[in-house]
Design an enzyme around this catalytic site. Structure first.
Site, mmCIF file in Angstrom:
data_model
loop_
_atom_site.group_PDB
_atom_site.id
_atom_site.type_symbol
_atom_site.label_atom_id
_atom_site.label_comp_id
_atom_site.label_asym_id
_atom_site.label_seq_id
_atom_site.Cartn_x
_atom_site.Cartn_y
_atom_site.Cartn_z
ATOM 1 N N ASN A 11 74.593 -92.038 0.321
ATOM 2 C CA ASN A 11 74.513 -93.511 0.233
ATOM 3 C C ASN A 11 75.144 -94.546 1.398
ATOM 4 O O ASN A 11 74.670 -94.143 2.477
ATOM 5 C CB ASN A 11 75.302 -93.886 -0.971
ATOM 6 C CG ASN A 11 75.369 -95.641 -1.356
ATOM 7 O OD1 ASN A 11 74.346 -96.067 -1.311
ATOM 8 N ND2 ASN A 11 76.574 -95.894 -1.599
ATOM 9 N N GLU A 12 76.368 -95.004 1.259
ATOM 10 C CA GLU A 12 76.952 -95.740 2.351
ATOM 11 C C GLU A 12 77.769 -94.576 3.233
ATOM 12 O O GLU A 12 79.015 -94.715 3.207
ATOM 13 C CB GLU A 12 77.530 -96.703 1.924
ATOM 14 C CG GLU A 12 76.704 -97.889 1.204
ATOM 15 C CD GLU A 12 77.532 -99.279 1.267
ATOM 16 O OE1 GLU A 12 78.644 -99.162 1.117
ATOM 17 O OE2 GLU A 12 76.643 -100.189 1.277
ATOM 18 N N CYS A 67 77.930 -96.602 -4.563
ATOM 19 C CA CYS A 67 78.950 -95.581 -4.369
ATOM 20 C C CYS A 67 79.145 -94.418 -5.563
ATOM 21 O O CYS A 67 79.888 -93.657 -5.094
ATOM 22 C CB CYS A 67 80.092 -96.434 -4.363
ATOM 23 S SG CYS A 67 80.155 -97.510 -2.892
ATOM 24 N N GLU A 105 72.778 -99.182 -10.671
ATOM 25 C CA GLU A 105 74.036 -98.316 -10.275
ATOM 26 C C GLU A 105 74.705 -98.779 -11.463
ATOM 27 O O GLU A 105 74.800 -99.780 -12.332
ATOM 28 C CB GLU A 105 74.809 -98.781 -9.372
ATOM 29 C CG GLU A 105 76.110 -98.140 -9.237
ATOM 30 C CD GLU A 105 76.766 -98.271 -7.789
ATOM 31 O OE1 GLU A 105 76.281 -99.276 -7.006
ATOM 32 O OE2 GLU A 105 77.567 -97.340 -7.366
HETATM 33 O O1 AHR Z 1 76.511 -102.755 -5.015
HETATM 34 C C1 AHR Z 1 77.595 -102.255 -4.980
HETATM 35 C C2 AHR Z 1 78.157 -101.306 -3.886
HETATM 36 O O2 AHR Z 1 78.127 -101.969 -2.626
HETATM 37 C C3 AHR Z 1 77.319 -99.940 -4.051
HETATM 38 O O3 AHR Z 1 77.830 -99.266 -4.697
HETATM 39 C C4 AHR Z 1 77.710 -99.806 -2.686
HETATM 40 O O4 AHR Z 1 76.456 -98.884 -1.912
HETATM 41 C C5 AHR Z 1 78.063 -100.944 -1.915
HETATM 42 O O5 AHR Z 1 79.038 -100.956 -0.926
#
Ligand code: AHR
Length: 654
Positions: free
Chosen positions: A372-373, A241, A47
């Site tokens: 993602n989340e 994220c 990321e």
């Molecule tokens: O790894 C950092 C963050 O942690 C990521 O962006 C997210 O998916 C999680 O909350």
């Protein structure tokens, strides 16, 4: 006296017999594997956080090269005194796709004028290395020459060159190469604008020649190499994220990250403003590492690509915006088009773009994450829409879906149930938890449903001080991860992929800790957690071997953890063992097998007596694996294990 001596000898014999008897014996049922290990079991989560891409692996040294940051001259400083009004003007030309701004230079008399770029927390410059400065320019009234100077942090000139802005009607590429005679971690670039004339400049850029695979304007070699060394099975990209964005307008859109670099529309990085205690106002995403470069990177390091796409929802920790269901089509189309970009014939629209960019061969994409989340019924509704279309058009692509932000609780239970009902292919579980959680969860998957979806441990890290951070990548954290990973390995028939997160942290530009690999502008090092991941990944084996202590899995009894695999390719039995005690322990591994030990074994141990110890730029190898050769015979492998250690033993068998 004689009597006493004999009594002593008898006592010694008795006590050594009872010691021998008290050595725990682990039975290793080599001839009856309990399942297969997925070939892409251990991977990478990438990321653009902590200056992971811009200012990190993307080797561009100029920050805000195209003046598109919210503050157009952020990262730049003008050089010279009494600069007449109107000499430097930021122009916004909406006809220029994705890159509207440029800098107009109007200089009718020859006075001292220049621009200085500060780089990303400085520029990492190496001695003897060649650097390429390039730009786009238009010069209807020629006469200007750019005099380039590469400076160190004391303003000493390390290299210089010149480039003339010759007469051009339309946008033209200019480039010049020059060498640095010195090294600095905090360099900067001066661009002196000499002579008189009018010009328009954009994409002012500086790259080192020593990029990964010597690709022009490519990736930082040392940062890719440390990934390649892990032999990762997959690369999850672009997050995280970042997939979701603070709002939908700032979500990651793969189509805006491919094609000509100067047309890739930059956005604000969502980590720019995420944490008040770590605001990073100069953090933007230029997408120099876009989806094409990502596929290429995965291919280079032998990993399967695992893209995660936005599912029509912005980050639920931020705006939580959702796109109306009747407007979801364009999001689903993005997924279909990405599959075409990766796997389509070159006469398809997106397959052609891939070929035009230099890769007519297909990237052989096999899986895709949707969301993602994300959580709640709003996620499930959108996911169903994606699943319906994707399964109809691309049944060959496995769909990976989110189970939210944590491994338990109401949110998780709801999603887990829904996803199993939907028969989703793979469930993505995340855990950022303290070391105690990792230790006590080593048996998490022992009773998971063997007939349902596979599990992707998509983001995890042991957090020693969360939420009050900064979390250190201490040995305490890494050893707890090693213990937990014995459980993933033992359950490799269910857990088919795993990746630590986040991947990179820049010592001068991080937002989140802990991170697997740390860098500054010149150096890179692996944390103890990195070494653990790498030891698993490079010793992953092909099948799972049952390993029992009194008929039970070894999941923390007496603070011990163990797992075993067999590698069909190297014909090795590979044992993994965590001693979480502060004392040495002796273990006997009894091989229950027709096979015999066939040569010397390799023992790799990593340990520290100081649980709070960690690696750093100054001391990058403080905690690192040590390898030795050992000879075992017969069918019992007896070994002593250091306090607080993780050990991998590779035993050739025939
Ligand atoms: O790894 C950092 C963050 O942690 C990521 O962006 C997210 O998916 C999680 O909350």
């Amino acid at each position: 006296m004689k009597k006493l001596f004999f009594l002593g000898v008898i006592l010694m014999i008795c006590s050594s017999i009872s010691m021998a008897q008290s050595i725990p014996t682990f039975k290793v049922n080599l001839d009856n594997p309990s399942g297969k290990i997925s070939p892409n079991m251990w991977g990478i989560f990438f990321e653009d956080i902590n200056l992971g891409a811009d200012g990190g692996i993307y080797a561009e040294l100029v920050k805000n090269r195209s003046f598109e940051f919210s503050t157009p001259l952020m990262g730049w400083k003008t050089l010279g005194k009494n600069i007449p009004e109107g000499t430097l003007i930021v122009q916004n030309d909406s006809k220029r796709k994705g890159n509207a701004r440029s800098l107009l230079i109007n200089k009718s008399t020859d006075f001292s004028l220049g621009l200085q770029n500060e780089g990303f927390r400085g520029m990492g410059i190496k001695s003897g290395l060649e650097y390429e400065f390039s730009l786009l320019f238009k010069s209807p009234k020629p006469g200007l020459t750019l005099h380039l100077e590469l400076l160190d942090d004391t303003d000493k000139v390390l290299g210089s060159s010149k480039i003339s802005l010759t007469e051009t009607a339309g946008w033209t590429n200019g480039a010049v190469k020059f060498r640095s005679v010195g090294e600095t971690k905090k360099g900067k670039l001066n661009i002196w604008i000499q002579g008189t004339g009018h010009a328009e400049v954009d994409m002012l850029s500086l790259f080192p020649e020593d990029t990964w695979m010597e690709r022009s304007k490519g990736l930082r070699k040392d940062m890719v190499q440390i990934l390649a060394d892990m032999k990762p099975g997959f690369v999850r990209f672009p997050g995280g994220c970042i997939v979701e964005g603070r709002d939908l307008a700032n979500r990651f859109q793969w189509k805006k990250t491919v094609g000509p670099i100067e047309e890739r529309e930059l956005i604000i990085n969502r980590w720019n403003t995420e944490f008040n205690h770590r605001l990073t106002p100069d953090y933007f995403q230029t997408f120099g590492l876009g989806f094409y470069e990502y596929f290429l990177l995965s291919e280079d390091i032998g990993a399967e690509p695992l893209p995660i796409l936005n599912c029509g929802m912005a980050c639920q920790f931020n705006t939580g915006e959702v796109v109306p269901l009747d407007e979801l089509d364009s999001y689903i189309q993005d997924a279909l088009d990405l599959i075409e970009f990766a796997n389509g014939d070159i006469d398809t629209k997106w397959g052609k773009l891939r070929a035009d960019m230099g890769h007519p061969e297909k990237f052989n994409l096999k899986m895709l994450g949707v969301g993602n989340e994300n959580w709640g019924p709003q996620y499930i509704e959108r996911l169903i829409a994606f699943q319906t279309v994707l399964k109809a058009k691309h049944p060959e692509i496995a769909i990976i879906a989110s189970s939210g932000t944590g491994p338990d609780g109401e949110r998780f239970d709801y999603l887990d149930e829904q996803l199993r009902e939907m028969k989703i292919d793979v469930i993505d579980e995340h855990y950022y938890r303290p070391p105690t959680w990792f230790l006590s969860s080593a048996a998490r998957y022992d009773d998971y449903d063997r007939n349902g979806p596979k599990i992707f441990a998509g983001e995890y890290a042991s957090h020693t001080t969360r939420p009050n951070g900064p979390n250190k990548n201490s040995w305490d954290a890494a050893l707890s991860e090693a213990a937990f990973l014995t459980g993933l390995e033992r359950n490799g028939d269910v857990v088919t992929m795993a990746s630590y997160a986040p991947l990179f942290g820049h010592v001068d530009g991080w937002q989140w800790t802990p991170d697997l690999i740390w860098v500054d502008n010149l150096k890179v090092y692996g944390t103890p957690s990195y070494h653990i991941q790498k030891l698993y990944s490079t010793n992953k084996g092909t099948s799972i071997i049952p390993l029992k202590w009194d008929d039970s899995n070894v999941v923390g009894q007496d603070s011990l953890y163990a797992s075993a695999v067999y590698d069909e390719g190297t014909k090795e039995l590979i044992l993994k063992f965590v001693n979480h005690n502060s004392r040495m322990v002796d273990i006997a591994f009894q091989l229950d097998s027709k096979k015999k030990i066939n040569g010397d074994a390799v023992k790799i141990t990593i340990n520290s007596n100081d649980m709070s110890a960690y690696n750093s730029i100054e001391d990058p190898l403080k905690i690192q694996p040590q390898e030795s050769s050992v000879r075992y015979s017969g069918k019992v492998v007896k070994e002593s294990f250091l306090p607080h250690s993780f050990t991998v033993i590779k035993i050739p068998v025939k």
